[in-house]
Structures are given as C-alpha cells and as structure tokens.
Design a protein around this motif. Sequence first.
Motif, mmCIF file in Angstrom:
data_model
loop_
_atom_site.group_PDB
_atom_site.id
_atom_site.type_symbol
_atom_site.label_atom_id
_atom_site.label_comp_id
_atom_site.label_asym_id
_atom_site.label_seq_id
_atom_site.Cartn_x
_atom_site.Cartn_y
_atom_site.Cartn_z
ATOM 1 N N GLY A 137 -14.525 -8.410 101.579
ATOM 2 C CA GLY A 137 -13.934 -8.987 101.795
ATOM 3 C C GLY A 137 -13.778 -9.466 100.044
ATOM 4 O O GLY A 137 -13.456 -8.351 99.461
ATOM 5 N N ASN A 138 -12.529 -10.609 99.971
ATOM 6 C CA ASN A 138 -11.970 -10.834 98.809
ATOM 7 C C ASN A 138 -12.609 -10.884 97.261
ATOM 8 O O ASN A 138 -13.141 -11.983 97.467
ATOM 9 C CB ASN A 138 -10.693 -11.236 98.604
ATOM 10 N N VAL A 139 -14.208 -9.932 96.559
ATOM 11 C CA VAL A 139 -14.875 -10.404 96.330
ATOM 12 C C VAL A 139 -14.456 -9.479 94.941
ATOM 13 O O VAL A 139 -14.535 -8.408 95.109
ATOM 14 C CB VAL A 139 -16.157 -10.213 96.871
ATOM 15 N N ASP A 140 -14.983 -10.015 93.447
ATOM 16 C CA ASP A 140 -15.213 -9.477 92.245
ATOM 17 C C ASP A 140 -16.093 -8.099 92.732
ATOM 18 O O ASP A 140 -17.151 -8.292 91.982
ATOM 19 C CB ASP A 140 -14.860 -10.236 91.306
ATOM 20 N N VAL A 141 -15.818 -7.377 93.120
ATOM 21 C CA VAL A 141 -17.345 -6.474 93.754
ATOM 22 C C VAL A 141 -17.591 -5.775 92.443
ATOM 23 O O VAL A 141 -19.384 -5.730 92.123
ATOM 24 C CB VAL A 141 -16.517 -4.807 94.161
ATOM 25 N N ARG A 142 -16.719 -5.396 91.096
ATOM 26 C CA ARG A 142 -17.628 -4.985 90.034
ATOM 27 C C ARG A 142 -18.582 -6.142 89.260
ATOM 28 O O ARG A 142 -19.790 -5.035 88.501
ATOM 29 C CB ARG A 142 -16.772 -4.708 88.678
ATOM 30 N N ALA A 143 -17.512 -6.948 89.489
ATOM 31 C CA ALA A 143 -19.183 -8.096 88.539
ATOM 32 C C ALA A 143 -20.063 -7.788 88.927
ATOM 33 O O ALA A 143 -21.240 -8.618 88.394
ATOM 34 C CB ALA A 143 -18.040 -9.254 88.821
ATOM 35 N N VAL A 144 -20.256 -8.040 90.398
ATOM 36 C CA VAL A 144 -21.394 -8.248 92.207
ATOM 37 C C VAL A 144 -22.490 -7.144 91.089
ATOM 38 O O VAL A 144 -23.667 -6.918 90.983
ATOM 39 C CB VAL A 144 -20.769 -7.913 92.699
ATOM 40 N N MET B 253 -23.347 -11.009 96.521
ATOM 41 C CA MET B 253 -24.161 -10.739 95.659
ATOM 42 C C MET B 253 -25.142 -10.258 97.220
ATOM 43 O O MET B 253 -25.796 -8.799 97.070
ATOM 44 C CB MET B 253 -24.979 -11.466 94.635
ATOM 45 N N ARG B 254 -25.985 -11.025 97.628
ATOM 46 C CA ARG B 254 -26.957 -10.218 98.606
ATOM 47 C C ARG B 254 -25.940 -9.702 99.287
ATOM 48 O O ARG B 254 -26.648 -8.885 100.374
ATOM 49 C CB ARG B 254 -26.701 -11.631 99.482
ATOM 50 N N ALA B 255 -24.381 -9.593 100.081
ATOM 51 C CA ALA B 255 -24.299 -8.862 101.056
ATOM 52 C C ALA B 255 -23.654 -7.498 100.431
ATOM 53 O O ALA B 255 -23.723 -6.806 100.835
ATOM 54 C CB ALA B 255 -22.324 -9.670 101.294
ATOM 55 N N VAL B 256 -23.160 -7.152 98.806
ATOM 56 C CA VAL B 256 -23.293 -6.262 98.505
ATOM 57 C C VAL B 256 -24.367 -4.807 98.616
ATOM 58 O O VAL B 256 -24.424 -4.387 98.442
ATOM 59 C CB VAL B 256 -22.453 -6.279 97.274
ATOM 60 N N GLU B 257 -25.270 -6.247 97.748
ATOM 61 C CA GLU B 257 -27.216 -5.588 98.003
ATOM 62 C C GLU B 257 -27.713 -5.039 99.282
ATOM 63 O O GLU B 257 -28.035 -3.792 98.883
ATOM 64 C CB GLU B 257 -28.055 -7.222 97.881
ATOM 65 N N ALA B 258 -26.950 -5.845 100.231
ATOM 66 C CA ALA B 258 -27.538 -5.703 101.735
ATOM 67 C C ALA B 258 -27.090 -4.239 102.101
ATOM 68 O O ALA B 258 -27.005 -3.498 101.948
ATOM 69 C CB ALA B 258 -26.985 -6.668 102.704
#
Length: 192
Positions: A32-39, A8-13
């Motif tokens: 990377g391999n993160v559930d981006v839509r959920a974040v 979450m911090r990475a997407v926010e930044a």
Amino acid sequence: MTPPDDAMRAVEALLFAAAEPLGVDSIRAYVGNVDVRAVLARLERDYAGRGIALVRRGDRWHFETAPDLAHLLRRDREEVRRLSRAGIETLAIIAYHEPVTRAEIEAIRGVATAKGTLDVLMEAGWVRPAGRRELPGRPLLYATTPGFLDHFGLESRRDLPGIDDLRAAGLLDPVDLALEEALEVAKDSDSD
C-alpha cells in the motif's frame, strides 16, 4: 535499534517470501501507500553485517546469504558450465552495446554467430529478446537481464569494467593493446 513498525515488517516478509527480486512499485502494490524506499533503506541498514543481507540489483531488491557465509550452505558441488569463447564475446558485446541485433554482434565480432550461442545465453537467463529494430526485416534486438546483473554481482550496467580496468587486470590481448594504441595515434593525427 528502533523496533520495526508494521510497514517495515510487511516489506521484510514480502521480500523474504518472494521467488524473485522485487521493484519498488511491486512492493508498493502489496503493502500500500508506504514510503517503500525509506523502508528499504532502513532494512538495508538493519541487516548490514548479519547472516543475510538486503541486496539491490538494478532497481530490484531481495534477500541473499551474506557472501562470506555462502560456503556454509553449499552441500552439493555446483556443476560448472563454461561458456565458449564465442559465448563470452557475444555476452560482452550485448552487455556493452545493448540493445543490439545479431548482425551488429557479428559485425563487431567479425564472424558469424551460431544460433546456439544466443540460445545458451538466453537459457542461462543472462540475455533476452528486447524488441525489434525499425529496419527492413525488423531484426530482433538482444539485451541483458536482471539475472545477468545478479550473477555477476553488478548493480547496473554502469558497473561493467571500462577499458582502463581491463588493461589494469591484464585482460587485454597484446593484439588488442596494439590495435588500441594504433587507433589513439590515428585519432591524434586526425585532430591535428
């Protein structure tokens, strides 16, 4: 509120530092391999009602100032550039009929479209070339941009007002209303 995790911090930044709105695939390329839509959904909830908001325009995301606080950040008066009637008509035709050629725009408007009209719309970042039609001469196609959606506060082209919305807002000319009624009568008589 749950404390933010590393994803979450990475997407926010990333969204905070991005020069333009980013799509899910672009975000995933960085984090990377993160559930981006959920974040993104979680960030959207966390920022609801705050001074900045996570906003979705089409399939791209970015942070922007909360609309009710934007006036606090305006120090200089923005120069208002008004579109000509031809520019407004051309933009509307492109938005509702895209992708569309210059000849198709002229057929709908009933008059020739000056090259400068399309240039102004492209310079504003609202219209872009969108390939070529498979016809003799391979005419250029025009379509709207994400900047068009962003400027007019639309999530997608489906959010454009329909004929009933325009009529309710009083934006249709009496000539347009008479023409529309005549077309409806003609349709009804053809179906009988």
